[in-house]
Design a protein around this motif. Structure first.
Motif, PDB file in Angstrom:
ATOM      1  N   UNK A 142       8.712  -2.383   7.155  1.00 23.65           N
ATOM      2  CA  UNK A 142       7.380  -2.777   7.587  1.00 23.65           C
ATOM      3  C   UNK A 142       6.901  -4.073   6.964  1.00 23.65           C
ATOM      4  N   UNK A 143       7.523  -4.517   5.884  1.00 21.61           N
ATOM      5  CA  UNK A 143       7.100  -5.749   5.220  1.00 21.61           C
ATOM      6  C   UNK A 143       8.022  -6.925   5.507  1.00 21.61           C
ATOM      7  N   UNK A 144       9.141  -6.677   6.167  1.00 17.93           N
ATOM      8  CA  UNK A 144      10.086  -7.742   6.464  1.00 17.93           C
ATOM      9  C   UNK A 144      11.323  -7.759   5.592  1.00 17.93           C
TER      10      UNK A 144
ATOM     11  N   UNK B   2       6.106  -9.018  -1.909  1.00 19.01           N
ATOM     12  CA  UNK B   2       6.180  -7.950  -0.911  1.00 19.01           C
ATOM     13  C   UNK B   2       6.838  -8.510   0.350  1.00 19.01           C
ATOM     14  N   UNK B   3       7.915  -7.877   0.775  1.00 22.80           N
ATOM     15  CA  UNK B   3       8.623  -8.286   1.982  1.00 22.80           C
ATOM     16  C   UNK B   3       9.669  -9.352   1.762  1.00 22.80           C
ATOM     17  N   UNK B   4       9.779  -9.875   0.557  1.00 27.57           N
ATOM     18  CA  UNK B   4      10.745 -10.938   0.296  1.00 27.57           C
ATOM     19  C   UNK B   4      11.378 -10.760  -1.076  1.00 27.57           C
ATOM     20  N   UNK B   5      11.753  -9.539  -1.372  1.00 33.20           N
ATOM     21  CA  UNK B   5      12.314  -9.248  -2.693  1.00 33.20           C
ATOM     22  C   UNK B   5      13.716  -9.800  -2.878  1.00 33.20           C
TER      23      UNK B   5
ATOM     24  N   UNK C 205       0.852  -1.185   0.000  1.00 33.61           N
ATOM     25  CA  UNK C 205       0.000   0.000   0.000  1.00 33.61           C
ATOM     26  C   UNK C 205       0.893   1.242   0.000  1.00 33.61           C
ATOM     27  N   UNK C 206       0.587   2.179  -0.858  1.00 26.62           N
ATOM     28  CA  UNK C 206       1.395   3.396  -0.944  1.00 26.62           C
ATOM     29  C   UNK C 206       1.469   4.136   0.395  1.00 26.62           C
ATOM     30  N   UNK C 207       0.317   4.405   0.983  1.00 25.98           N
ATOM     31  CA  UNK C 207       0.294   5.266   2.161  1.00 25.98           C
ATOM     32  C   UNK C 207       0.951   4.627   3.378  1.00 25.98           C
ATOM     33  N   UNK C 208       0.757   3.312   3.583  1.00 26.24           N
ATOM     34  CA  UNK C 208       1.419   2.680   4.721  1.00 26.24           C
ATOM     35  C   UNK C 208       2.935   2.660   4.506  1.00 26.24           C
TER      36      UNK C 208
ATOM     37  N   UNK D 290      11.618   3.976  -5.324  1.00 28.17           N
ATOM     38  CA  UNK D 290      10.326   4.114  -5.984  1.00 28.17           C
ATOM     39  C   UNK D 290       9.414   3.086  -5.330  1.00 28.17           C
ATOM     40  N   UNK D 291       8.419   3.551  -4.584  1.00 24.58           N
ATOM     41  CA  UNK D 291       7.481   2.642  -3.933  1.00 24.58           C
ATOM     42  C   UNK D 291       6.446   2.221  -4.963  1.00 24.58           C
ATOM     43  N   UNK D 292       6.504   0.962  -5.358  1.00 24.88           N
ATOM     44  CA  UNK D 292       5.660   0.436  -6.430  1.00 24.88           C
ATOM     45  C   UNK D 292       4.623  -0.508  -5.836  1.00 24.88           C
ATOM     46  N   UNK D 293       3.370  -0.105  -5.902  1.00 29.92           N
ATOM     47  CA  UNK D 293       2.299  -0.931  -5.336  1.00 29.92           C
ATOM     48  C   UNK D 293       2.165  -2.221  -6.144  1.00 29.92           C
ATOM     49  N   UNK D 294       2.138  -3.326  -5.418  1.00 26.88           N
ATOM     50  CA  UNK D 294       2.024  -4.635  -6.062  1.00 26.88           C
ATOM     51  C   UNK D 294       0.751  -4.700  -6.897  1.00 26.88           C
ATOM     52  N   UNK D 295       0.906  -5.198  -8.119  1.00 27.58           N
ATOM     53  CA  UNK D 295      -0.217  -5.385  -9.035  1.00 27.58           C
ATOM     54  C   UNK D 295      -0.339  -6.880  -9.324  1.00 27.58           C
ATOM     55  N   UNK D 296      -1.350  -7.502  -8.791  1.00 26.39           N
ATOM     56  CA  UNK D 296      -1.571  -8.921  -9.047  1.00 26.39           C
ATOM     57  C   UNK D 296      -0.925  -9.820  -8.004  1.00 26.39           C
TER      58      UNK D 296
END
Length: 128
Positions: free
Chosen positions: A117-119, A68-71, A14-17, A55-61
């Protein structure tokens, strides 16, 4: 010819979080937050004084959401340099950033691993 790494994309839920974490807890600056239409935004956060940012890129799909959190497969994948480790470590800890270890001395830096925040794992480093 000069080249520099300008941005690294970080897949977020989420962008805002994500903005809240990177700005309020890590102390980054919100450099851009532009509506691109269709629910997409161009969101860039930058460590203070840095020329490069995220660049905060919101996950699509589902495939992106699963990353998310395990890139980086559980490895430290991001490295935040500081010129005052003790002050930044204390400020970040007080802001609720979760450090996975106590600060340690390495030949190259004072360092401690923390999670976003995502790990995703990060090193906070003060190079020697």
């Amino acid at each position: 010819m000069t080249q520099r790494l300008a941005l690294t994309a970080l897949v977020v839920r989420d962008y805002d979080e994500a903005i809240g974490f990177y700005v309020n807890q890590l102390g980054f600056e919100l450099s851009s937050d532009d509506d691109m239409g269709g629910g997409k935004r161009w969101v860039v956060v930058t460590p203070r004084g840095s020329q490069s940012g995220l660049l905060l890129a919101k996950a699509a799909g589902e495939v992106q959401a699963a990353r998310v959190g395990d890139q980086t497969g559980g490895r430290v994948g991001f490295f935040l340099h500081t010129d005052d480790f003790a002050a930044d470590h204390a400020r970040m800890t007080a802001a609720g950033v979760r450090f996975l270890e106590a600060p340690r001395q390495e030949p190259y830096a004072t360092v401690a691993v923390f999670e976003d925040l995502y790990g995703n794992r990060w090193d906070l480093l003060q190079p020697k």
